[in-house]
Scaffold this active site. Structure first.
Site, PDB file in Angstrom:
ATOM      1  N   SER B  46       0.560  -0.840   0.067  1.00  8.27           N
ATOM      2  CA  SER B  46       0.116   0.329  -0.047  1.00  8.27           C
ATOM      3  C   SER B  46       0.458   1.550  -0.374  1.00  8.27           C
ATOM      4  CB  SER B  46      -1.231  -0.012   1.299  1.00  8.27           C
ATOM      5  OG  SER B  46      -2.123   1.177   1.739  1.00  8.27           O
ATOM      6  N   GLU B  47       0.783   1.798  -1.407  1.00  6.89           N
ATOM      7  CA  GLU B  47       1.533   3.362  -1.051  1.00  6.89           C
ATOM      8  C   GLU B  47       1.812   4.633   0.253  1.00  6.89           C
ATOM      9  OE1 GLU B  47      -0.933   2.716  -2.915  1.00  6.89           O
ATOM     10  OE2 GLU B  47      -1.695   4.587  -4.078  1.00  6.89           O
ATOM     11  N   ASN B  48       1.209   3.985   1.225  1.00  8.32           N
ATOM     12  CA  ASN B  48       1.368   5.224   2.263  1.00  8.32           C
ATOM     13  C   ASN B  48       2.309   4.808   3.352  1.00  8.32           C
ATOM     14  OD1 ASN B  48      -0.550   3.221   2.984  1.00  8.32           O
ATOM     15  ND2 ASN B  48      -1.151   3.826   4.605  1.00  8.32           N
ATOM     16  N   SER B  88       8.308   4.556  -0.672  1.00 12.07           N
ATOM     17  CA  SER B  88       7.441   3.352  -1.832  1.00 12.07           C
ATOM     18  C   SER B  88       7.227   3.447  -2.671  1.00 12.07           C
ATOM     19  CB  SER B  88       5.943   4.757  -0.920  1.00 12.07           C
ATOM     20  OG  SER B  88       4.946   3.219  -0.959  1.00 12.07           O
TER      21      SER B  88
END
Lengths: 233, 218
Positions: B46-48, B88
């Site tokens: 998840s890019e966070n 990320s």
């Protein structure tokens, strides 16, 4: 040891003025500098430019500054959770620069690291690239993006020490590390502030050199934006 | 019958291979995790800032410091790691993520995608979508074939502001599985009971149909 501690959020925000540019860490409401945002609201600082991935929700986070029309310009990647934001943007009351999320993070990191500009494939061929220099490397097209310039970086960490060393927790890390040292002055608020020597140097995520002021936040609401759970069988 | 959102996710899950690091977008793509075979090893990014994203927490165990890119509370699986946003997107731009699955409002036959803005109407921002589509080698789009008015969303050219150019290679819609090759939509599979003719009608862009088109089974 060079001591970075200040007494409280008021001392931490000394020197902020109308019209300045601020970077604020956080993703959604996760890992946002809650105490500093409250202080910005209290001081009623005006015409500020905020660099932050999101703009909070209507009644929390940066939404609190929006409600009082303190923000002149937002630089963000996603603002979908905030109805007041959308209203101010579409009516032209507030200026908005939408930036791809990875580009936003890299523009912070570049500012911290003394890199004035860099090339990224994100946004090539879209309106994000309009007016920007593009260039081909290894047969692929890239867009030149510039490092941010900000007066203050406001970040939130889980633990910190008097020397300004920081440790983050979970996905509350997000944009906070890249913003440390990216503004002229970086202010860190932490849930737990400990004497120097208590944090294991092996576990430090951000060294104190990037931090000018650190304080322990008075309280943390840490609001959840989308509570999703599963039932126990 | 056109596929349900769950069936679209179920079909896409077949594209997820052993050893893949996968980024899932918001909406139908999030559902894909529910259908990935449990005898293969896959990690969701998840890019966070998490690799090894797990299911939603049990009631009462939610942690405000642990969310996904949709801001939903999640859990971390054994072997998970946390990292900052710059790293990320380093993972994403550096092509270390094997598969990206995301939604779209429109896709054109040369692989352009639009999914972030309806001028004057809906402006939420692109989030990480522009970085993802510009970098990923392997992108699957999950989408409805037509809009509420029945108009095609698989077009000769996108009418909405673009998210990325010439980047989509595969689409799983509620009617079909298609591949984009040499500037045309190639029909690979059709939804159960949906005819090639119906798909042709729902596709504004050029559609190539070669040989027998298999019907998906669920």
């Amino acid at each position: 040891m060079i001591k970075k501690t200040v007494a409280d959020v008021r001392e931490a925000c000394e020197g902020i003025e109308d019209g300045m540019t601020f970077m604020l860490g956080g993703f959604g409401l996760c890992g946002i500098p809650e105490n500093i945002i409250s202080e910005l609201v209290r001081r009623n600082i005006q015409n500020v430019t905020c660099i932050s991935n999101n703009a909070g929700v209507d009644d929390f986070g940066l939404g609190l500054l929006l409600k009082k029309h303190q923000i002149k310009k937002m630089i963000s990647s996603y603002v979908g959770e905030n109805a007041e934001f959308e209203r101010q943007m579409l009516s032209g009351e507030m200026d908005v620069e939408l930036v791809p999320q990875g580009t936003l993070a890299q523009r912070c990191e570049a500012a911290r690291s003394g890199i004035p500009a860099f090339y990224t494939p994100a946004g090539y061929g879209t309106e994000v690239a309009e007016g920007k220099e593009t260039r081909e490397f290894h047969g692929k097209m890239y867009v030149m993006e510039k490092a941010f310039e900000a007066d203050f970086s406001f970040v939130k960490a889980w633990k910190g020490d008097e020397a300004g060393n920081l440790i983050f927790k979970g996905t509350a890390r997000n944009f906070n590390p890249a913003m440390c040292g990216a503004g002229k002055i970086t202010v860190a608020e932490v849930e737990e502030l400990v004497p120097a020597g208590e944090l294991d140097p092996n576990q430090i995520h951000i060294p104190g050199i990037f931090i000018q002021r650190i304080f322990q936040g008075e309280k943390y609401e840490k609001r959840i934006e989308q509570l999703t759970v599963r039932k126990r069988n | 019958m056109a596929l349900s959102k769950e069936q679209i996710a179920q079909r896409i899950a077949k594209e997820v291979k052993d050893g893949y690091y996968v980024n899932l977008g918001i909406g139908i793509p999030t559902l894909v995790a529910n259908f990935v075979r449990d005898d293969i090893s896959v990690e969701f990014q998840s890019e966070n800032g998490i690799l090894g994203m797990g299911p939603f927490p049990f009631e009462g165990e939610e942690d405000p410091d642990l969310i996904n890119a949709g801001k939903q509370t999640i859990t971390a699986l054994p072997g998970a790691s946390f990292f900052d946003s710059a790293m990320s997107f380093g993972m994403i731009r550096g092509q270390h993520v094997d598969l990206t699955i995301l939604g779209a409002m429109e896709v054109s036959q040369n692989g352009d995608i639009a999914n972030w803005k309806i001028p004057g109407k809906m402006v939420k921002g692109m989030g990480g979508a522009m970085d993802l589509v510009a970098s990923a080698e392997n992108i699957i789009v999950a989408m409805m074939h037509t809009n509420r008015e029945g108009e095609s969303k698989l077009l000769k050219e996108c009418s909405l502001p673009l998210t990325g150019v010439k980047c989509v290679k595969k689409i799983v819609s509620n009617l079909a599985v298609l591949e984009i090759i040499d500037g045309k939509f190639h029909l690979l599979e059709r939804a159960p009971g949906v005819s090639v003719e119906e798909i042709r009608k729902a596709t504004e862009g050029d559609l190539v149909v070669k040989g027998d088109i298999i019907e998906m089974k669920f």
